[in-house]
Scaffold this motif. Structure first.
Motif, PDB file in Angstrom:
ATOM      1  N   LEU A 158       0.799  -1.221   0.000  1.00 30.75           N
ATOM      2  CA  LEU A 158       0.000   0.000   0.000  1.00 30.75           C
ATOM      3  C   LEU A 158       0.829   1.268   0.000  1.00 30.75           C
ATOM      4  O   LEU A 158       0.282   2.362  -0.147  1.00 30.75           O
ATOM      5  N   ALA A 159       2.160   1.147   0.145  1.00 29.39           N
ATOM      6  CA  ALA A 159       2.998   2.343   0.244  1.00 29.39           C
ATOM      7  C   ALA A 159       4.251   2.232  -0.616  1.00 29.39           C
ATOM      8  O   ALA A 159       5.298   2.781  -0.277  1.00 29.39           O
ATOM      9  N   ASP A 160       4.145   1.532  -1.763  1.00 32.70           N
ATOM     10  CA  ASP A 160       5.318   1.357  -2.632  1.00 32.70           C
ATOM     11  C   ASP A 160       5.324   2.308  -3.822  1.00 32.70           C
ATOM     12  O   ASP A 160       6.192   2.235  -4.687  1.00 32.70           O
ATOM     13  N   GLY A 161       4.322   3.209  -3.878  1.00 28.08           N
ATOM     14  CA  GLY A 161       4.260   4.146  -4.995  1.00 28.08           C
ATOM     15  C   GLY A 161       3.721   3.538  -6.275  1.00 28.08           C
ATOM     16  O   GLY A 161       3.749   4.181  -7.320  1.00 28.08           O
ATOM     17  N   MET A 162       3.197   2.312  -6.192  1.00 28.98           N
ATOM     18  CA  MET A 162       2.717   1.597  -7.373  1.00 28.98           C
ATOM     19  C   MET A 162       1.264   1.158  -7.178  1.00 28.98           C
ATOM     20  O   MET A 162       0.851   0.802  -6.079  1.00 28.98           O
ATOM     21  N   PHE A 163       0.514   1.183  -8.279  1.00 30.38           N
ATOM     22  CA  PHE A 163      -0.819   0.601  -8.316  1.00 30.38           C
ATOM     23  C   PHE A 163      -0.750  -0.815  -8.874  1.00 30.38           C
ATOM     24  O   PHE A 163       0.179  -1.165  -9.606  1.00 30.38           O
ATOM     25  N   GLU A 164      -1.762  -1.616  -8.551  1.00 26.85           N
ATOM     26  CA  GLU A 164      -2.003  -2.852  -9.276  1.00 26.85           C
ATOM     27  C   GLU A 164      -3.094  -2.538 -10.306  1.00 26.85           C
ATOM     28  O   GLU A 164      -4.134  -1.958  -9.949  1.00 26.85           O
ATOM     29  N   VAL A 165      -2.859  -2.884 -11.563  1.00 25.68           N
ATOM     30  CA  VAL A 165      -3.796  -2.602 -12.644  1.00 25.68           C
ATOM     31  C   VAL A 165      -4.312  -3.935 -13.184  1.00 25.68           C
ATOM     32  O   VAL A 165      -3.531  -4.748 -13.682  1.00 25.68           O
ATOM     33  N   VAL A 166      -5.615  -4.156 -13.046  1.00 26.02           N
ATOM     34  CA  VAL A 166      -6.240  -5.396 -13.509  1.00 26.02           C
ATOM     35  C   VAL A 166      -7.030  -5.101 -14.780  1.00 26.02           C
ATOM     36  O   VAL A 166      -7.870  -4.190 -14.803  1.00 26.02           O
ATOM     37  N   LEU A 167      -6.770  -5.875 -15.837  1.00 26.37           N
ATOM     38  CA  LEU A 167      -7.474  -5.725 -17.102  1.00 26.37           C
ATOM     39  C   LEU A 167      -8.083  -7.065 -17.489  1.00 26.37           C
ATOM     40  O   LEU A 167      -7.403  -8.098 -17.437  1.00 26.37           O
ATOM     41  N   VAL A 168      -9.357  -7.047 -17.899  1.00 31.15           N
ATOM     42  CA  VAL A 168     -10.055  -8.277 -18.267  1.00 31.15           C
ATOM     43  C   VAL A 168     -10.594  -8.137 -19.686  1.00 31.15           C
ATOM     44  O   VAL A 168     -11.376  -7.223 -19.980  1.00 31.15           O
TER      45      VAL A 168
END
Length: 288
Positions: free
Chosen positions: A208-218
């Motif tokens: 939650l604090a790494d400066g990155m999002f997780e992006v999910v694409l379907v």
């Protein structure tokens, strides 16, 4: 500062509210209570957060999102407590916070601030998700009285009703110098391990604090067999199949060939043919 949304989820009982107040006051806190109504949680936080040592949000994920937004826009640097009383409570699940008010308030009293990334959707802050496509309108289109009486099952029923309207969107995704194009029925930019109960991410891959999002694409399944494979992948939390992918990025830009409806932290995010989402690294401190 206690910001209370009295109509979130199934509502906050007088007994639960009394317990929260009693425990805070008996532990030395001087509490001022603000109920959302004429002024919404983001407006309350924007106007008054800087006057307090601690701001506590009592409500659902949408209430917390609004409180966070108000604090960031005010420029205040104040830790945030969260007592979840909503329907899904995805942020509470991710942060391992109790959904029982009498227990959650003890975390506010005895816990420690944890730095958390916040998203910026165009010019709007969000705490855990911005998404488009299948089922994303469910959280804000499900009637409040259904949420109160049926809880999470209300989302499931609304989701089934939306199935006939699912449509693939021609999408170009630009993320950290890379580009993906395709026909997607769902896309989400997430900083959470849980989204409305139907999307689960492995806590090992979410920081939650790494400066990155997780992006999910379907992608849209081409036949029933591909649809079953997609459902199996979601159940197994496997995001490397032919129809589903998981990316990591600090900045994401989506472009569509038409206006597409978005949801931001469970609220209506408007229609957009192009939107840029950026990560505000460790922007707030939430007590855990």
């Amino acid at each position: 500062m206690l910001i209370v949304n009295p109509v979130s989820g199934r509502g906050l009982s007088k007994f639960a509210f009394g317990t929260i107040m009693s425990k805070l006051c008996s532990n030395g806190h001087v509490v001022t209570v603000y109920f959302s109504g004429e002024l919404m949680p983001d407006q309350l936080a924007f106007e008054y957060a800087r006057l307090y040592d601690l701001v506590v949000s009592v409500g659902g994920d949408g209430t917390l999102s609004a409180v966070v937004s108000g604090i960031l826009r005010s420029g205040a640097s104040v830790p945030i407590g969260y007592i979840p009383t909503g329907t899904a409570n995805d942020i509470a699940t991710t942060l391992a916070l109790s959904k029982v008010p009498s227990e959650a308030v003890l975390t506010v009293i005895n816990g420690k601030p944890r730095e958390v990334d916040i998203g910026l959707f165009a010019d709007r802050y969000f705490t855990y998700i911005a998404a488009f496509g299948a089922f994303t309108s469910v959280s804000y289109s499900t009637p409040q009285n259904a949420k109160r009486s049926l809880g999470h099952f209300a989302y499931v029923l609304s989701g089934f009703a939306e199935v006939p309207a699912i449509k693939a969107r021609k999408t170009v995704v630009e993320y950290d110098g890379k580009i993906i194009a395709g026909d997607f029925i769902f896309g989400a930019v997430v900083n959470s391990t849980s989204v409305a109960g139907f999307l689960k991410l492995d806590p090992k891959c979410v920081d939650l604090a790494d400066g990155m999002f997780e992006v999910v694409l379907v992608k849209q399944p081409v036949d029933p067999a591909a649809f079953l494979e997609l459902m199996a992948s979601l159940a197994k939390q496997s995001y490397d199949g032919d129809n589903i992918m998981l990316l990591h990025a600090s900045r994401v830009k989506f472009s569509f060939d038409e206006d597409v409806a978005w949801t931001v932290d469970g609220e209506d995010g408007g229609l957009h043919s192009e939107v840029e989402i950026t990560n505000s690294h460790r922007a707030v401190r939430i007590i855990v």
